[in-house]
Write a protein that holds these residues in place. Sequence first.
Motif, PDB file in Angstrom:
ATOM      1  N   LEU A 152       1.158  -1.846   0.067  1.00  0.00           N
ATOM      2  CA  LEU A 152       0.364  -0.367  -0.020  1.00  0.00           C
ATOM      3  C   LEU A 152       1.043   1.316   0.549  1.00  0.00           C
ATOM      4  O   LEU A 152       1.480   1.852   0.956  1.00  0.00           O
ATOM      5  N   PRO A 153       1.161   1.259  -0.933  1.00  0.00           N
ATOM      6  CA  PRO A 153       1.570   3.145  -1.353  1.00  0.00           C
ATOM      7  C   PRO A 153       1.657   4.311   0.094  1.00  0.00           C
ATOM      8  O   PRO A 153       0.504   4.390   0.023  1.00  0.00           O
ATOM      9  N   TYR A 154       2.864   4.621   0.880  1.00  0.00           N
ATOM     10  CA  TYR A 154       2.689   5.665   1.718  1.00  0.00           C
ATOM     11  C   TYR A 154       3.291   6.622   2.029  1.00  0.00           C
ATOM     12  O   TYR A 154       4.796   6.507   1.148  1.00  0.00           O
ATOM     13  N   SER A 155       3.448   8.067   2.173  1.00  0.00           N
ATOM     14  CA  SER A 155       3.925   9.094   2.118  1.00  0.00           C
ATOM     15  C   SER A 155       5.968   8.997   3.025  1.00  0.00           C
ATOM     16  O   SER A 155       6.341   9.456   2.279  1.00  0.00           O
ATOM     17  N   GLN A 174      10.364   2.796  -3.019  1.00  0.00           N
ATOM     18  CA  GLN A 174      10.203   3.982  -3.382  1.00  0.00           C
ATOM     19  C   GLN A 174       9.757   4.932  -3.710  1.00  0.00           C
ATOM     20  O   GLN A 174       8.769   5.407  -3.982  1.00  0.00           O
ATOM     21  N   GLN A 228       6.128   5.750  -4.388  1.00  0.00           N
ATOM     22  CA  GLN A 228       5.838   7.536  -4.684  1.00  0.00           C
ATOM     23  C   GLN A 228       4.843   7.715  -6.344  1.00  0.00           C
ATOM     24  O   GLN A 228       4.376   8.759  -6.106  1.00  0.00           O
ATOM     25  N   LEU A 241       1.453   7.086  -5.486  1.00  0.00           N
ATOM     26  CA  LEU A 241       1.047   8.427  -4.970  1.00  0.00           C
ATOM     27  C   LEU A 241       0.445   9.441  -5.375  1.00  0.00           C
ATOM     28  O   LEU A 241      -0.195  10.537  -6.426  1.00  0.00           O
ATOM     29  N   PHE A 276      -3.416   7.143  -6.070  1.00  0.00           N
ATOM     30  CA  PHE A 276      -3.626   6.213  -5.435  1.00  0.00           C
ATOM     31  C   PHE A 276      -4.203   6.609  -3.939  1.00  0.00           C
ATOM     32  O   PHE A 276      -3.985   7.176  -3.971  1.00  0.00           O
ATOM     33  N   ARG A 277      -5.184   6.059  -4.254  1.00  0.00           N
ATOM     34  CA  ARG A 277      -6.107   5.658  -3.414  1.00  0.00           C
ATOM     35  C   ARG A 277      -6.344   4.473  -2.069  1.00  0.00           C
ATOM     36  O   ARG A 277      -6.291   3.458  -2.727  1.00  0.00           O
ATOM     37  N   VAL A 278      -6.096   4.877  -0.819  1.00  0.00           N
ATOM     38  CA  VAL A 278      -6.470   3.616   0.228  1.00  0.00           C
ATOM     39  C   VAL A 278      -7.625   2.851  -0.670  1.00  0.00           C
ATOM     40  O   VAL A 278      -7.649   0.989  -0.507  1.00  0.00           O
TER      41      VAL A 278
END
Lengths: 263, 310
Positions: free
Chosen positions: A50-53, A63, A67, A70, A74-76
């Motif tokens: 799950l892509p994360y900041s 990474q 990125q 995102l 991308f949304r959760v």
Amino acid sequence: MSADATAGAATIPDRALIGYLPIGFPDLETSIDAAIALVENGVGVLELGLPYSDPVMDGLAIQKATQAALQAGFRVRDVFAAVEAIRGRVEVPTLVMTYWNPVVQYGVDRFARDLRDAGGAGLITPDITPDAAADWIATSEQQDLARVFLAAPTSSDERLRETVRSSRGFVYAVSTMGITGARQDVDAAARTLVGRLRTAGATGPDTIPACVGIGISTPGQVAEVLGYADGAIVGSALVTALAEHGVSGLARTAAELAQGTDR
Amino acid sequence: MLGQTLLTRRIGKKRVIAETGAGQHGVATATAAALFGMECTIFMGEVDTQRQALNVARMRLLGAEVVSVTTGSRTLKDAINEAYREWVTSVETTNYVFGTAAGPHPFPAMVRDFQSVIGREARQQLLDRIGRLPDAVLACVGGGSNAIGIFDAFLDDADVRLIGFEAAGDGIDTLRHAASIEKGRPGILHGARSYLLQDEDGQTVESHSISAGLDYPGVGPEHAYLHDIGRAQYLPASDDEAMEALRLLSRTEGIIPAIESAHALAGALRVGRELGPDAVLLVNLSGRGDKDVQTAGRWFGLFDEGATQE
């Protein structure tokens, strides 16, 4: 503990090749096709990122991909759509690897329910420890989901026992002190750590399997790891293949890596 | 920071790493490393290495390696991410000297305890020199280390108001600020649960402040607690207000404060007007402004045309 390991959604195959790819990279549709290509080429368990900041466990390859996902919007909620689409087409345990804040903000119960409804098998959670995860442990029991905590070479024996006791599905043994990314040699520390996890109770499919991740990028390394562990997790090598050569190139890399699972 | 460096020596490690925003913590860590003969690597967002170039040179003079971090927002948050990645890779030889009262336990408590000397000394000096406690204690809050350090000694003095000033950047009703308590909601970043600037999905939102040291989307968890129980109050101070306060102190006292600390001064002007001329305010002037002269020069248009400043 044997009940945990054999829980329906959480059962992983023997000598598993576990493949990681981020959802939404390079876009949602392609990431779904890519995951299916992994399975068609010998990957036995999917680990969808799950892509994360702020991906503090990840090296540059992952990474960059997350990125990009995102930035592409991308949304959760895309996680559930992706898992559902993938599970509609292939029959493998499909776990989501996520940093913890997105789950908390979505709502732990709601996330677990939606993941289960989509056909997901559980979560791999690199940035919570079992002692801080009471709500997730309760929810995953209710929803019959796997919960994979991480064990590191620096973990104390007590921490390893707690990790084994609290995990469901498998335990993620971090091969070396470091972040994700291909390495020339998978550290000898991995073998030692798996030995310690065996002592701590993760003896294999009858209790709970111990799978090794970080740094694995070749069929030889997969074979070597499967000589002492229950599964081998590959991430950056697959992400790099997808980034550089698209889904067809990814399929070739997966098929090569899968040769490492042959006895 | 000195405390954390002594701890590093005690546990037998030979290298320290640290993140830095404005460069103050990086310079302090590099100084201690030089003093104790340790290797030192400082992670600093690329944006900050540009706006705090003088401190980059200071750190290098002191023998530290400065790594310019080019991922994410290229500010303090990403410098912390990169320092974590390095720490997990080299933990056997290396200790992470955390620069603010945030991050995972025990950093918030450890940093507070080491920083609390300032509060204890200030409290004693007030009792010695004016025979009473202040009406309010004011400090700027990014991660919140200087604030928690000066607040700590006054926590049990119920009549002393504790006020932290968060960077409001362009204004808290814009998207360009760093007011985590005022505008954020609880979330997890860097191993702690606290107020956090984040979007609906829990992705960390980039913060903005003219001050590199306050440009952080989170805040130390003890500040979140003090806010929630009502013991401390957190108010915004904008770039404009902080820079006006910086100029005022420079002209009236001959002290050029750090832009970070100028946020507390801006707050002091407001609180002072509210409390009247008999009130005693204790302001934590946590940093000096030498490093900020270039930013201030551009802000106020103080450079001669054609002069080279880069």
